[in-house]
Design an enzyme around this catalytic site. Sequence first.
Site, PDB file in Angstrom:
ATOM      1  N   ASN A  15      18.726  35.512  49.183  1.00  0.00           N
ATOM      2  CA  ASN A  15      18.147  35.418  47.845  1.00  0.00           C
ATOM      3  C   ASN A  15      16.872  34.574  47.867  1.00  0.00           C
ATOM      4  O   ASN A  15      16.693  33.650  47.085  1.00  0.00           O
ATOM      5  CB  ASN A  15      19.170  34.840  46.855  1.00  0.00           C
ATOM      6  CG  ASN A  15      18.746  35.048  45.408  1.00  0.00           C
ATOM      7  OD1 ASN A  15      17.789  35.772  45.135  1.00  0.00           O
ATOM      8  ND2 ASN A  15      19.453  34.411  44.485  1.00  0.00           N
ATOM      9  N   GLU A  41      17.204  40.399  51.296  1.00  0.00           N
ATOM     10  CA  GLU A  41      16.536  39.807  50.126  1.00  0.00           C
ATOM     11  C   GLU A  41      15.737  38.564  50.537  1.00  0.00           C
ATOM     12  O   GLU A  41      15.913  37.485  49.983  1.00  0.00           O
ATOM     13  CB  GLU A  41      17.534  39.501  49.009  1.00  0.00           C
ATOM     14  CG  GLU A  41      16.879  39.511  47.648  1.00  0.00           C
ATOM     15  CD  GLU A  41      17.861  39.430  46.484  1.00  0.00           C
ATOM     16  OE1 GLU A  41      17.371  39.470  45.337  1.00  0.00           O
ATOM     17  OE2 GLU A  41      19.082  39.335  46.701  1.00  0.00           O
ATOM     18  N   ASP A 154      24.122  43.527  52.541  1.00  0.00           N
ATOM     19  CA  ASP A 154      24.594  43.330  51.184  1.00  0.00           C
ATOM     20  C   ASP A 154      24.755  44.740  50.634  1.00  0.00           C
ATOM     21  O   ASP A 154      23.788  45.380  50.237  1.00  0.00           O
ATOM     22  CB  ASP A 154      23.579  42.524  50.371  1.00  0.00           C
ATOM     23  CG  ASP A 154      23.959  42.456  48.899  1.00  0.00           C
ATOM     24  OD1 ASP A 154      25.038  42.948  48.525  1.00  0.00           O
ATOM     25  OD2 ASP A 154      23.163  41.902  48.113  1.00  0.00           O
ATOM     26  N   ASN A 156      26.336  45.617  47.997  1.00  0.00           N
ATOM     27  CA  ASN A 156      26.280  45.643  46.532  1.00  0.00           C
ATOM     28  C   ASN A 156      27.370  46.516  45.918  1.00  0.00           C
ATOM     29  O   ASN A 156      27.186  47.102  44.845  1.00  0.00           O
ATOM     30  CB  ASN A 156      24.895  46.079  46.038  1.00  0.00           C
ATOM     31  CG  ASN A 156      24.050  44.877  45.649  1.00  0.00           C
ATOM     32  OD1 ASN A 156      24.532  43.959  44.996  1.00  0.00           O
ATOM     33  ND2 ASN A 156      22.792  44.872  46.067  1.00  0.00           N
ATOM     34  N   HIS A 252      24.891  34.131  47.553  1.00  0.00           N
ATOM     35  CA  HIS A 252      25.727  34.752  48.570  1.00  0.00           C
ATOM     36  C   HIS A 252      26.083  33.715  49.630  1.00  0.00           C
ATOM     37  O   HIS A 252      25.447  32.665  49.724  1.00  0.00           O
ATOM     38  CB  HIS A 252      24.999  35.912  49.253  1.00  0.00           C
ATOM     39  CG  HIS A 252      24.730  37.091  48.379  1.00  0.00           C
ATOM     40  ND1 HIS A 252      25.403  38.275  48.499  1.00  0.00           N
ATOM     41  CD2 HIS A 252      23.833  37.263  47.367  1.00  0.00           C
ATOM     42  CE1 HIS A 252      24.941  39.149  47.608  1.00  0.00           C
ATOM     43  NE2 HIS A 252      23.990  38.556  46.906  1.00  0.00           N
TER      44      HIS A 252
END
Length: 271
Positions: A15, A41, A154, A156, A252
């Site tokens: 992130n 990310e 990830d 998602n 995360h």
Amino acid sequence: MKTGKRFTITTFNCNGVRSAARKGFFQWLESQQPDVVCLQETKAQEHQLQEGPFFPAGYHCHYFDAEKKGYAGVAIYSRRQPDRIIKGMGWDITDKEGRYIQADFGDLSVISLYMPSGSSGEARQAVKLRFLANFMAHLQDLRADGREYVICADWNMCHKEIDLKNWRANRKNPGFSPEERAWLDRLYDEVGFVDAFRLVNQAPDQYSWWSNRGQARANNVGWRLDYHVITPALVPAVRAASIYTDEYFSDHAPVTLEMDRQSCFSKEAGT
């Protein structure tokens, strides 16, 4: 490459790699020394990362950035020099948004993937579902090419009720919708990929992402969105999988897969 018996791969949605750095991620990484690190990310352009810890010593570092600044992006760090790096897949969403990077080591490939979320609204969920359809075709091609794969992502989305705390309330929502769960059914049951974490950890309440709302992380009200998906020939190599939650580097948590090194590289001379 290290000569120990374990081959370790850490996947982490940071992130924002610069944000994670400020929160101590690279100090933790130095203490762990995994063989391969897959980031999602990253939210940075590579030219913005020339100062700081973003090319850690002892690793070959490869970034694939989104065209939009401060958005998406993936990376792979590896102790061994990859034989080949593949960035993107020839689709707008993977290439313009920096969502796919692959490193090849002998007959083993490691992929860092950042799956679209779909949580921002119906239009973006439609984009995610189109991505899933295209990516399934790609996964079928991977299964047919004779290589072994570890896909670190990830993703998602969650597969089973055990994978998120509030599954009842999310049965129609992005991340746990019927369409996404059916896609994962097909991934595992038809195409033959394997969720490596569940091979060695069947415990409940194992989450890798928590909402920033309320006290979700403090109360462990989370989702297991980050995991390693492997080709079936690698199943005997899996030894352990863990989620690191002692420190908060992101919304995360890093997830690490430990595998038997010789089993991963048994086709190579001298292993």
